[in-house]
Design an enzyme around this catalytic site. Structure first.
Site, PDB file in Angstrom:
ATOM      1  N   SER A 145      -5.100  -3.319  -2.879  1.00  0.00           N
ATOM      2  CA  SER A 145      -4.571  -2.118  -2.857  1.00  0.00           C
ATOM      3  C   SER A 145      -4.248  -1.583  -1.614  1.00  0.00           C
ATOM      4  CB  SER A 145      -5.545  -0.964  -3.384  1.00  0.00           C
ATOM      5  OG  SER A 145      -5.168   0.278  -3.497  1.00  0.00           O
ATOM      6  N   TYR A 158     -12.766   4.296  -5.734  1.00  0.00           N
ATOM      7  CA  TYR A 158     -11.538   3.093  -5.831  1.00  0.00           C
ATOM      8  C   TYR A 158     -11.578   2.298  -4.235  1.00  0.00           C
ATOM      9  CZ  TYR A 158      -6.909   1.279  -7.035  1.00  0.00           C
ATOM     10  OH  TYR A 158      -5.729   0.699  -7.331  1.00  0.00           O
TER      11      TYR A 158
HETATM   12  C1  GCO Z   1      -3.770   6.673  -5.856  1.00  0.00           C
HETATM   13  C2  GCO Z   1      -3.101   5.342  -6.541  1.00  0.00           C
HETATM   14  C3  GCO Z   1      -3.373   4.195  -5.751  1.00  0.00           C
HETATM   15  C4  GCO Z   1      -2.624   3.128  -6.329  1.00  0.00           C
HETATM   16  C5  GCO Z   1      -2.654   1.709  -5.433  1.00  0.00           C
HETATM   17  C6  GCO Z   1      -2.226   1.953  -4.330  1.00  0.00           C
HETATM   18  O1  GCO Z   1      -4.330   7.547  -6.644  1.00  0.00           O
HETATM   19  O2  GCO Z   1      -3.727   6.842  -4.597  1.00  0.00           O
HETATM   20  O3  GCO Z   1      -3.590   5.430  -7.699  1.00  0.00           O
HETATM   21  O4  GCO Z   1      -4.739   4.003  -5.761  1.00  0.00           O
HETATM   22  O5  GCO Z   1      -3.151   2.787  -7.591  1.00  0.00           O
HETATM   23  O6  GCO Z   1      -3.673   1.202  -5.717  1.00  0.00           O
HETATM   24  O7  GCO Z   1      -2.369   0.646  -3.559  1.00  0.00           O
END
Ligand code: GCO
Ligand code: CA
Length: 261
Positions: A145, A158
């Site tokens: 990501s 995340y």
């Molecule tokens: C967020 C997005 C990201 C994307 C992606 C970016 O909330 O910033 O959902 O996390 O999904 O992974 O590369």
């Protein structure tokens, strides 16, 4: 010269390959000749995806299981290897996101995101590598990501998981290169998928922000990822190991610009 991107005869396992980026990458691999094995935790989504792949003339089979459950995953990988002979390509695509400020996030939510986005890829890579090592051949692709490199408000779990996934990629590449296994990652920028739907809606300032933050000046389309997936799954990338290829329309290349320019 032979086609370095040809995947004919290869079996590709794509976790969570039922929609969005996973579906686009799976379709890319299938168009290059691969047979698809797709996992999901949701039977209805899996059925829909398998019918879609088959309607396009691709060979595709679905398996329902949760990649964070190492016992069930081991049974399923064994079943897949029996039914499809072998797994040549693994795409660790399944993932979740929880957008919650760090101070308010429950520890159980943090753990859940790490479990799906980081521990799941570890479990699946370890399981699939066992027979790749015997064959001395395999391709593992981890879906990273922007958050493997950058932080942003409200995505602490995340970002921690995706930063970890980048290092899982480098570490597995280090340990398994001697078995001719290439472990690489794809780092998608901001793509128009169901996952980004809540932050893409008209009137949400984040939508404008992403468009202006991306040198290409747009959200990515899922199909923009297919070429990179084919490349990293094929012989064309045989001496590339432990790399993350960012498919981001230039986001990581730039500091950005003032909003009035
Ligand atoms: C967020 C997005 C990201 C994307 C992606 C970016 O909330 O910033 O959902 O996390 O999904 O992974 O590369
Ligand atoms: Ca999703």
């Amino acid at each position: 010269m032979k086609n370095l991107f040809d995947l004919t005869g290869k079996v590709a396992l794509v976790t969570g390959g039922t929609h969005g980026l996973g579906l686009a990458m799976a379709e890319g691999l299938a168009s290059a000749g691969a047979e698809l094995v797709v996992t999901s935790t949701t039977p209805s989504k899996l059925e829909e995806a398998i019918s879609y792949y088959q309607s396009k003339g691709y060979k595709a089979t679905g398996y329902i299981f949760d990649v964070t459950d190492e016992k069930i995953a081991a049974e399923k990988v064994a079943e897949i290897e029996t039914n499809h002979k072998q797994i040549d390509i693994l795409i660790n695509n399944a993932g979740i996101i929880k957008r919650i400020p760090a101070l308010e996030m429950e520890v159980s939510d943090f753990r859940k995101v790490i479990d799906v986005d980081l521990t799941g890829p570890f479990i699946m890579s370890q399981l699939v590598a066992k027979s790749m090592i015997v064959r001395k051949s395999g391709k593992i692709i981890n879906i990273c990501s922007m958050m493997s490199e950058l932080g942003r408000d409200n995505v602490v779990a995340y970002a921690s998981a995706k930063g970890g996934l980048k290092m899982l990629t480098k570490n597995l590449a280090t340990e398994w290169a001697k078995y001719n296994i290439q472990v690489n990652g794809i780092g998608p920028g901001y793509f128009a998928t169901s996952q980004t739907e809540p932050i893409r809606v008209d009137g949400n300032p984040f939508n404008e922000f992403i468009i202006s933050r991306t040198p290409e000046g747009r959200w990515g389309n899922p199909e923009d990822l297919a070429g990179t997936a084919i490349f990293l799954a094929s012989e064309a990338s045989q001496f590339i190991n432990g790399q993350i290829i960012y498919v981001d329309g230039g986001i990581l290349a730039t500091i950005g610009k003032p909003s009035n320019e």
